[in-house]
Scaffold this motif. Structure first.
Motif, PDB file in Angstrom:
ATOM      1  N   UNK A  72      -2.869 -11.010  -4.860  1.00 47.08           N
ATOM      2  CA  UNK A  72      -1.892 -10.308  -4.898  1.00 47.08           C
ATOM      3  C   UNK A  72      -2.067  -9.013  -5.331  1.00 47.08           C
ATOM      4  N   UNK A  73      -0.958  -7.903  -5.184  1.00 47.93           N
ATOM      5  CA  UNK A  73      -1.363  -6.699  -5.781  1.00 47.93           C
ATOM      6  C   UNK A  73       0.250  -6.371  -6.188  1.00 47.93           C
ATOM      7  N   UNK A  74       0.162  -5.366  -7.222  1.00 44.79           N
ATOM      8  CA  UNK A  74       1.402  -5.024  -7.782  1.00 44.79           C
ATOM      9  C   UNK A  74       1.907  -3.606  -6.955  1.00 44.79           C
ATOM     10  N   UNK A  75       3.064  -3.210  -7.095  1.00 47.46           N
ATOM     11  CA  UNK A  75       3.519  -2.045  -6.405  1.00 47.46           C
ATOM     12  C   UNK A  75       2.716  -0.830  -6.199  1.00 47.46           C
ATOM     13  N   UNK A  76       1.919  -0.532  -7.174  1.00 47.40           N
ATOM     14  CA  UNK A  76       0.844   0.582  -6.831  1.00 47.40           C
ATOM     15  C   UNK A  76      -0.192   0.459  -6.010  1.00 47.40           C
ATOM     16  N   UNK A  77      -0.308  -1.083  -5.569  1.00 47.08           N
ATOM     17  CA  UNK A  77      -1.768  -1.235  -4.982  1.00 47.08           C
ATOM     18  C   UNK A  77      -2.674  -1.894  -5.686  1.00 47.08           C
ATOM     19  N   UNK A  78      -2.568  -2.059  -6.974  1.00 47.10           N
ATOM     20  CA  UNK A  78      -3.659  -2.529  -7.808  1.00 47.10           C
ATOM     21  C   UNK A  78      -3.732  -4.036  -7.862  1.00 47.10           C
TER      22      UNK A  78
END
Length: 160
Positions: A72-78
């Motif tokens: 899974x990734x957050x909105x910033x792509x991390x």
């Protein structure tokens, strides 16, 4: 063959294709399926049909698709760790032989059916629900010693 299930389904799995085919069953049926796919994806299906109830045919089914951990990734792509997902559909169905003999080989006949569905999808902690329904018609045309069926089904009508 496309969605041939709208006219060919003749078992408890018919709830997936055309609820109008339930009166064609000769006896009660239970169906269970477990599918283990790659990458931790599983599917379970359970259905029950009571085809000759006094006022029509009754059915119920449950279809559960689960996806194990995946990145899974957050909105910033991390990368934010592993997440899981699930989709659930529970349905109740009714069908009735509107006219014609019980055996399609014995003459022209028409069946109609509908189902009501509760839908739920989950992605980690996010949850969405909805309702939908299916409508179906099934017409039998006897041709010599063969029964020809024409089925029409409208599936997933509603907000789900």
């Amino acid at each position: 063959m496309g969605d041939q299930g709208a006219s060919l389904a003749d078992d408890a799995y018919s709830l997936n294709y055309n609820p109008a085919s339930m009166p064609m069953l000769d006896h009660q049926e239970v169906a269970f399926m477990h599918n283990q796919w790659a990458e931790g994806i599983t599917q379970q299906y359970l259905a029950y049909v009571y085809p000759k109830a006094p006022l029509g045919s009754l059915g119920a089914s449950m279809n559960l698709l689960q996806v194990g951990g995946f990145p899974g990734y957050d909105a910033s792509g991390t990368k934010a760790g592993d997440v899981s997902a699930q989709a659930l559909a529970v349905s109740l169905a009714y069908a009735h032989r509107l006219w014609g003999p019980d055996d399609p080989k014995d003459g022209l006949g028409l069946s109609a059916g509908f189902s009501f569905k509760y839908l739920q999808e989950r992605l980690e902690t996010e949850l969405a629900t909805g309702i939908a329904g299916d409508l179906g018609l099934l017409c039998d045309f006897p041709l010599k010693d063969v029964a020809m069926r024409v089925g029409v089904a409208a599936q997933h009508l509603g907000q789900g």
